[in-house]
Motif scaffolding. Sequence first.
Motif, PDB file in Angstrom:
ATOM      1  N   ALA A   1       0.825  -1.212   0.000  1.00  0.00           N
ATOM      2  CA  ALA A   1       0.000   0.000   0.000  1.00  0.00           C
ATOM      3  C   ALA A   1       0.853   1.253   0.000  1.00  0.00           C
ATOM      4  O   ALA A   1       1.966   1.272   0.529  1.00  0.00           O
ATOM      5  CB  ALA A   1      -0.920   0.001   1.222  1.00  0.00           C
ATOM      6  N   GLU A   2       0.342   2.307  -0.630  1.00  0.00           N
ATOM      7  CA  GLU A   2       1.040   3.595  -0.667  1.00  0.00           C
ATOM      8  C   GLU A   2       0.643   4.451   0.528  1.00  0.00           C
ATOM      9  O   GLU A   2      -0.478   4.349   1.043  1.00  0.00           O
ATOM     10  CB  GLU A   2       0.713   4.340  -1.961  1.00  0.00           C
ATOM     11  N   GLU A   3       1.557   5.301   0.952  1.00  0.00           N
ATOM     12  CA  GLU A   3       1.259   6.262   2.028  1.00  0.00           C
ATOM     13  C   GLU A   3       2.056   7.528   1.784  1.00  0.00           C
ATOM     14  O   GLU A   3       3.248   7.468   1.441  1.00  0.00           O
ATOM     15  CB  GLU A   3       1.622   5.669   3.388  1.00  0.00           C
ATOM     16  N   SER A   4       1.421   8.653   1.918  1.00  0.00           N
ATOM     17  CA  SER A   4       2.048   9.940   1.629  1.00  0.00           C
ATOM     18  C   SER A   4       2.904  10.413   2.801  1.00  0.00           C
ATOM     19  O   SER A   4       2.599  10.120   3.978  1.00  0.00           O
ATOM     20  CB  SER A   4       0.978  10.985   1.334  1.00  0.00           C
ATOM     21  N   VAL A   5       4.016  11.086   2.496  1.00  0.00           N
ATOM     22  CA  VAL A   5       4.860  11.720   3.524  1.00  0.00           C
ATOM     23  C   VAL A   5       4.998  13.202   3.188  1.00  0.00           C
ATOM     24  O   VAL A   5       4.764  13.624   2.052  1.00  0.00           O
ATOM     25  CB  VAL A   5       6.261  11.064   3.573  1.00  0.00           C
TER      26      VAL A   5
END
Length: 448
Positions: free
Chosen positions: A441-445
Amino acid sequence: MNFQKRLFKRIQKSPPLFFLLAYLTVILIGTLLLCLPFSSAEGNFTSPVDAFFVSTSAVCVTGLTPVTTASFWSPLGQAIILLLIQLGGLGVMTAVGALALLTGRKLGMSQRVIFMEEKNEDELTGLVRFLKFILKATFLIEGLGALILASQMVPQFGLVKGLIYAIFLSISAFCNAGFDPLGPVSLSDYSSNPVVLLTIAALIIVAGLGYVVYIDFFFRKTKRIRLQTKMVTAMTLLLLTLGTLGIFLMEYGNPSTIGGMGLGEKTLNAFFQSASLRTAGFFSFDQAAMTRPSSLFSCFLMFIGGSPGGTAGGLKTTTMAVLVLGLIARVRHTRDLPVFHRNCTRENFQQALILFTASIFWITIVGFLIQLVEADKEFLDLFFEVISAYGTVGLSRGITGNLHALSKILVAITMVFGKIGPVTMLGALLRPAKYRGHRVAEESVMIG
């Protein structure tokens, strides 16, 4: 045996790796030839490190050298260097393709793919015609340059020596190499000779435009000029103008460079310096005598370099243009990258950003390592050297011959990095990622 088979298969499937190995093979052959006694003027064996450095500099058409080309090498040694320059200027795979055409052999699919990689081409169709055009254009322009230079060299040096010097300078200039047979002062003795300086500057500029631009200007079948050609032409004119104006103003009162010249000569030499900074390496005044602002400004121009598809090195004009367009688009909160009534693609911007980031990382790391080894030398001199190597320029502030062997190797590797490009270099060294059938899964920083 299994290791050899796996390596051979990997080379077959990886054009960047084949590309890198082809250049390294030519460099090593050149190193061996330059090490042997017949290559030196005194008939002695040459240090392997110096021979490797010069061979790399010639194949990568840079021009940095720890020894004086005119006095250290024998006529045969200089001929070997000139051959390496021509191979590097054409491109190793272009030279292989030319040999195949001369012997009547057809280019295979793998050879076409590697040739496409070398010339930054996107299409396989028409590559043989393109190869023939490159060979014809190269030898025609080099021949014309040699004839003009011979008009100045023959009266000064005699028929044979004058012709040899003219041919050497023409090939070196068109290949953006920066080697010359005139001695440690390069073209300083011709600082008031517009025929010599403007001819060499013209060869440098024309070669730096790229072969695709020639075709678009002189052989296009439609009235519409491609965006590539427009961007290359505009950026070349802009950088040449800014470079000339910047050097002229910053060196105007410097008696050690152009300060003692008349207005016309100051303009001529400022223009020549600006052209040479586009990855050529010739100079008409002492580079070490320049002011610090001029040296830093020169580093900026060397870093950008010439344009893709030609003999020039550096980040490339189109890469810098796309980076600026992307920055403006980000500030304006738009996805468009408009230029000349067209939009550059987002993929172009991503590629430019990768090239820029990889180049900055490489220059920073190599610069740091060399500073550790050369603790007694000025940071500006070392930084200038590294940028010159990356941009395959060849200009130096006079420290190349005094570098430690480890520093010479690092600078030589940087020339290869700058010649074949960061993406090709990393693509050759890193294995392609394997598809594992799923993605996490992708996650924004937070950025910035």
